[in-house]
Design a protein around this motif. Structure first.
Motif, short mmCIF file in Angstrom:
data_model
loop_
_atom_site.label_atom_id
_atom_site.label_comp_id
_atom_site.label_asym_id
_atom_site.label_seq_id
_atom_site.Cartn_x
_atom_site.Cartn_y
_atom_site.Cartn_z
N LEU A 115 6.19 -1.07 11.36
CA LEU A 115 5.63 -2.29 11.93
C LEU A 115 6.72 -3.25 12.41
CD1 LEU A 115 2.65 -2.88 9.49
CD2 LEU A 115 2.64 -1.80 11.77
N GLN A 116 7.91 -3.16 11.85
CA GLN A 116 9.03 -3.96 12.36
C GLN A 116 9.46 -3.47 13.73
OE1 GLN A 116 11.97 -3.55 9.27
NE2 GLN A 116 11.13 -5.24 8.08
N ALA A 121 1.60 -0.69 16.60
CA ALA A 121 1.37 0.73 16.32
C ALA A 121 -0.12 1.00 16.09
CB ALA A 121 2.16 1.16 15.10
N ASP A 122 -0.59 2.09 16.67
CA ASP A 122 -2.00 2.47 16.46
C ASP A 122 -2.10 3.40 15.25
OD1 ASP A 122 -1.05 4.94 17.37
OD2 ASP A 122 -2.19 4.90 19.23
N GLY A 150 -2.40 -4.90 6.98
CA GLY A 150 -1.10 -5.57 6.87
C GLY A 150 -0.55 -5.93 8.24
N GLN A 151 -0.70 -5.03 9.19
CA GLN A 151 -0.28 -5.26 10.56
C GLN A 151 -1.02 -6.47 11.14
OE1 GLN A 151 -1.82 -2.26 13.26
NE2 GLN A 151 0.12 -2.28 14.40
N PRO A 160 -7.94 -6.45 10.63
CA PRO A 160 -8.09 -5.63 11.84
C PRO A 160 -9.55 -5.59 12.28
CG PRO A 160 -7.73 -4.24 9.93
CD PRO A 160 -7.59 -5.66 9.47
N GLN A 161 -9.76 -5.28 13.52
CA GLN A 161 -11.10 -5.15 14.06
C GLN A 161 -11.81 -3.97 13.40
OE1 GLN A 161 -12.34 -7.39 16.26
NE2 GLN A 161 -10.39 -8.43 15.95
#
Length: 171
Positions: A115-116, A121-122, A150-151, A160-161
């Motif tokens: 994620l950094q 990212a998917d 977390g993303q 998230p959605q």
């Protein structure tokens, strides 16, 4: 014959003496008492020992401590220096992305590195990043969901959605 090394661990300078054959995971656990980095397979197969080395996820059972001389290492303990859990750690807890917890530090370290470097990212990229991290307790769906949550938190979205979570479950 001990060899001197100097590195930064979790934001703090460390000067130490290590034997030439000391693995990074041994150094972290035995000399620095950072036991969140787990020893699983000792063959770089399970990912329980994953840490960040100069910002990249690496398996610390596959590196000698002398190889990281001059580097910056972050362990699971270093993700929350102020006592607040990192968003990915919190999401693992909230999304039931762990059971026994043995693999969790390595999973979290691999996920936060991804994620950094790839903030958007998917689910497929998350699965590919976690490919070298084994969990024997959970299905990986909740782990992927936890990384996605977390993303989203890291991006200021909160959660998230639902469509993203459904896509992660379908894969």
């Amino acid at each position: 014959m001990a060899i001197p090394i100097r590195l930064t661990v979790n934001g703090k300078p460390v000067d130490a003496q290590v034997e030439p054959n000391t693995l990074l995971v041994q150094f972290l656990r035995e000399q620095l008492r950072l036991t969140g980095t787990h020893v699983g397979c000792d063959t770089a197969q399970c990912g329980a020992c994953t840490v960040h080395l100069d910002g990249q996820a690496v398996k610390s059972c596959n590196l000698l401590a002398v190889q990281v001389d001059g580097a910056t290492v972050t362990t699971i303990e270093g993700l929350a220096p102020d006592g607040q859990m990192h968003p990915v750690q919190q999401a693992f807890r909230e999304c039931h992305g762990l059971q026994c917890g043995f693999c969790t530090p390595g999973m979290v370290m691999a996920a936060t590195s991804l994620l950094q470097h790839q903030p958007n990212a998917d689910a497929q990229a998350i699965r590919e990043q976690l490919d070298g991290n084994l969990c024997r307790c959970t299905g990986y769906h909740n782990i992927v969901r936890a990384v996605q949550k977390g993303q989203a938190i890291m991006q200021g979205q909160g959660t998230p959605q639902q469509s993203d979570l459904a896509a992660a479950s379908a894969e």
